[in-house]
Design an enzyme around this catalytic site. Structure first.
Site, PDB file in Angstrom:
ATOM      1  N   ASP A   1      -0.720  -1.399   5.965  1.00 51.67           N
ATOM      2  CA  ASP A   1      -0.495  -0.831   7.293  1.00 51.67           C
ATOM      3  C   ASP A   1      -1.392  -1.493   8.324  1.00 51.67           C
ATOM      4  O   ASP A   1      -2.467  -1.979   8.011  1.00 51.67           O
ATOM      5  CB  ASP A   1      -0.804   0.673   7.278  1.00 51.67           C
ATOM      6  CG  ASP A   1       0.289   1.455   6.574  1.00 51.67           C
ATOM      7  OD1 ASP A   1       1.381   0.877   6.382  1.00 51.67           O
ATOM      8  OD2 ASP A   1       0.047   2.618   6.217  1.00 51.67           O
TER       9      ASP A   1
ATOM     10  N   GLU B   1       0.834  -1.188   0.000  1.00 51.79           N
ATOM     11  CA  GLU B   1       0.000   0.000   0.000  1.00 51.79           C
ATOM     12  C   GLU B   1       0.876   1.248   0.000  1.00 51.79           C
ATOM     13  O   GLU B   1       1.736   1.424   0.858  1.00 51.79           O
ATOM     14  CB  GLU B   1      -0.878  -0.075   1.261  1.00 51.79           C
ATOM     15  CG  GLU B   1      -1.407   1.223   1.746  1.00 51.79           C
ATOM     16  CD  GLU B   1      -1.970   1.087   3.181  1.00 51.79           C
ATOM     17  OE1 GLU B   1      -1.777   0.041   3.816  1.00 51.79           O
ATOM     18  OE2 GLU B   1      -2.600   2.045   3.625  1.00 51.79           O
TER      19      GLU B   1
ATOM     20  N   ASP C   1      -3.394  -0.300  10.354  1.00 49.71           N
ATOM     21  CA  ASP C   1      -4.398   0.658  10.843  1.00 49.71           C
ATOM     22  C   ASP C   1      -5.695   0.447  10.070  1.00 49.71           C
ATOM     23  O   ASP C   1      -5.802  -0.457   9.253  1.00 49.71           O
ATOM     24  CB  ASP C   1      -3.889   2.100  10.714  1.00 49.71           C
ATOM     25  CG  ASP C   1      -3.602   2.471   9.264  1.00 49.71           C
ATOM     26  OD1 ASP C   1      -3.907   1.643   8.360  1.00 49.71           O
ATOM     27  OD2 ASP C   1      -3.066   3.553   9.012  1.00 49.71           O
TER      28      ASP C   1
ATOM     29  N   ASP D   1      -7.180   2.192   7.696  1.00 50.83           N
ATOM     30  CA  ASP D   1      -7.064   2.317   6.242  1.00 50.83           C
ATOM     31  C   ASP D   1      -6.440   1.075   5.624  1.00 50.83           C
ATOM     32  O   ASP D   1      -6.887   0.588   4.590  1.00 50.83           O
ATOM     33  CB  ASP D   1      -6.195   3.532   5.888  1.00 50.83           C
ATOM     34  CG  ASP D   1      -7.037   4.792   5.748  1.00 50.83           C
ATOM     35  OD1 ASP D   1      -8.289   4.680   5.846  1.00 50.83           O
ATOM     36  OD2 ASP D   1      -6.444   5.871   5.547  1.00 50.83           O
TER      37      ASP D   1
END
Ligand code: 0RA
Length: 658
Positions: free
Chosen positions: A523, A450, A525, A527
């Site tokens: 990641d 990403e 997180d 997102d």
């Protein structure tokens, strides 16, 4: 360790009596009895051969085996209620109101049929007489296997017209005494009660039954066994769930379509007994683009399809084309393809046959060749008649198929255009791809990363000999809401397909895959989780074969770095952080990593990419129905259920394992 836990007064009485009675380990053994013991000894020596594994999955197989026997009794029309209880003591009790396992003397073996069934490998079927025994893959190994792997087991039987309750107890598969009368009930009562305590010498990880997993399978089984009342009680946590679906697989199809807009109110349904076995099909079209066809043989989910699925597909394509042509919807040499007639289709195909052959590595594919023709002719005939009788519904379905055909033609043109510009073939790999030098796909892997900054770190940190890096910019398209043609207009998706080399849709070719490990690295997180879900949706809906082939993985970057003096430790979960800090006495410097971009190339290699130390989570589809529902819920059109799911399963979503 607990080896015997008779849970009721009645059983207590029975076990006391067995100690007084003739010992089964006494002298008078004949050759057959010795063989029996050797059979069950073999099960204890190599449990994996019989139940697959001795982890939680294997443990669940025991429950399944016993419950399946009761479900078989329901399928044969003799039982409508099954209750399974997981006790606080981890004793599993399964009660049904079937005919009761026969207790009369087996003529050849000179002992009770009950004892033979409970102590002889593969003895179940011999007493069957008609009906289908669920006996696929790892299931259908018989109650005797469960008995062999249980520290303690007991069976109690009541037969219609006889008020006596007969029972027998076992320890690690060996009878603790003969079959005898253990109680009284009324003359009309009938049924079987089985209790077992799995042996922790075998299941060394412990007896950790998963309520949700068993529930999921109960739900599926209840759909597949019309009008069966199936209850799971968990006394450890005081939970209980009863599944009952009057409509059987019709209810199943409605359930799968519940968040979608159906094209016709009532699902099409057919149930026929053929010379080859029973064929049951329910289907309903919706206005979406995904196909959700789930197939079963003897209630076992055939995730890789097989002959029943191919029979169904040919019948569907042929029947719809015939009708469309006869009624002037298609002309000349136009035809609707298989993909066209399956767009927006939700279907359950369930067959029952006497000797199912399950093939393939995971035994997920039905092999009985005769089933293809059986399903095909049942569906041809019944669906043909249904379309003739319901012309408005037929028109709606065919217009939907024609739309799909037009979109597919548009997609083909788009693909050709892209190909001509040098898009989807591997002679012109996308510029963003940092390829590896390895040319053997079996030794090559690709990281889908990403964002450009993480992509930069990964490119510098990788071992370029066998690791390729493909950075994706931002969010990819949500393919759950888009057709193939629209999908191919999306740059990130095109880049991804080109890099993989397999193409997509009717051009898909798994043998062209350029990397045998496809690793999603996002990641840690929200997102990152979203992008991962979008990618998983894309793979599940359009490159499912790659998941089935075990090619798809999720990288596990660390969440924290702990520094104590010069020593650096990487920590991958909050639980691990807590235990590490305890060990280090809390004097450590903890740094939380939010994004891959925060790690330098060396750190990224050390923690996440180095094959000798990294952990990869392999993406598998354990249960096609659950996966289908999950993606529909997460990515489909209806908003309220999605919100609910994310609220109640927020932690799972962070760690989505299908
Ligand atoms: C063989 C024959 C008959 C019943 C069963 C097996 C049977 C097995 C199980 C296992 C769990 N519950 C069950 N219920 C029934 C019936 C033979 C007859 O009555 O004619």
């Amino acid at each position: 360790m607990v080896t015997e836990t008779p849970p009721t007064t009645r059983s207590k009485r029975a076990s006391r009596r067995s100690r007084d009675g003739a010992s089964p380990n006494g002298s008078g053994y004949n050759a057959e009895q010795i063989q029996v013991l050797e059979g069950l000894e073999a099960v204890r020596r190599r449990p994996g051969m019989y139940i697959g594994s001795t982890d939680q999955r294997g443990l669940h197989h025991l429950v399944r085996e016993i419950v399946d026997n009761s479900v078989d009794e329901a399928l044969a029309g003799h039982c409508d209620t099954v209750v399974c209880t997981i006790g606080r003591d981890n004793i599993v009790t399964v009660v049904d109101n079937g005919r009761g396992i026969p207790v009369d003397k087996h003529p050849k073996l000179n002992k009770s049929a009950l004892e033979v069934i409970m102590t002889t490998l593969h003895a179940g079927g011999k007493f069957g007489g008609g009906g289908y025994k669920v006996s696929g893959g790892l299931h259908g190994v018989g109650a005797s296997v469960v008995n062999a792997l249980s520290a303690w087991m007991s069976v109690e039987v009541t037969r219609q017209g006889d008020p006596k309750i007969y029972g027998q107890e076992y320890s690690r598969g060996k009878p603790k005494g003969p079959v005898k009368v253990v109680g009284q009930t009324d003359t009309d009562a009938h049924g079987t009660t089985t209790r077992f305590l799995a042996d922790t010498d075998v299941f060394i990880a412990g007896l950790d039954y998963n309520y949700e997993a068993i529930c999921q399978w109960f739900r599926e089984t209840a759909y597949l066994t019309r009008a069966l009342r199936l209850t799971l009680v968990d006394q450890r946590t005081d939970r209980e769930m009863t599944f009952y679906f009057e409509g059987g697989i019709i209810s199943f199809v409605r359930h799968l379509n519940r968040n979608r807009m159906a094209l016709h109110e009532r699902p099409f349904y057919v149930h026929r007994e053929t010379g080859v076995g029973a064929v049951e099909v329910a289907l309903q079209y919706n206005d979406g683009f995904a196909e959700s066809t789930h197939t079963y043989a003897n209630n076992i989910n055939t995730i890789d399809g097989g002959t029943h699925l191919s029979g169904f597909k040919s019948a569907l394509t042929r029947t719809i084309n015939d009708y469309a042509r006869r009624n002037g919807f298609v002309k000349g040499d136009e035809t609707l393809s298989g993909d066209d007639v399956r767009e927006g289709l939700t279907a359950i195909v369930s067959v029952k046959l006497a000797e199912p052959q399950f093939e393939g590595q995971t035994k997920g594919k039905l092999g009985n060749a005769e089933m293809a023709g059986a399903v095909q002719s049942v569906v041809n005939e019944a669906l043909g008649a249904h379309l003739e009788e319901n012309p408005q519904i037929a028109r709606r379905i065919i217009e939907k198929c024609l739309n799909a055909a037009r979109a597919r033609e548009a997609a083909r043109k788009a693909r050709e255009l892209v190909q001509r510009k040098g898009g989807l073939d591997n002679f012109s790999l996308p510029g963003k791809l940092a390829d590896c030098s390895e040319r053997d796909p079996a030794r090559a892997e690709i990281y889908i990363v990403e964002g450009d900054s993480a992509g930069g770190s990964a490119k510098q940190g990788r071992d370029r000999r066998f690791q390729a890096i493909l950075p994706l910019r931002g969010k990819i398209l949500n393919v759950e809401k888009a057709r193939l043609d629209k999908m191919l207009q999306n740059n990130e998706i095109r880049t991804l397909i080109t890099a993989l080399g397999t193409s997509v849709g009717d051009q898909f070719d798994a043998s062209k895959l350029r990397y045998h490990r496809i690793i999603i690295m996002t990641d840690a997180d929200v997102d990152g989780a979203h992008i991962r879900t979008l990618l998983l949706t894309f793979f599940f809906r359009h490159l499912e074969q790659l998941i089935i082939d075990g090619r798809l993985y999720i990288a596990q970057p660390p969440l924290y770095r702990i520094k104590t003096g010069k020593k650096e430790t990487w920590v991958y979960s909050d639980a691990e952080l807590a235990s590490s800090l305890k060990e280090l006495g809390e004097k450590a410097d903890v740094q939380r990593y939010k994004g891959l971009g925060e790690m330098n190339p060396i750190q990224l290699w050390d923690t996440t990419m180095d094959p000798s130390v990294r952990t990869l989570m392999q993406v598998t589809i354990d249960d096609g129905v659950v996966a289908d529902e999950t993606f529909d819920m997460l990515m489909g059109a209806a908003v309220p259920p999605r919100r609910k799911f994310i609220q109640t399963h927020a932690r799972d979503v962070q760690n989505l394992d299908l």
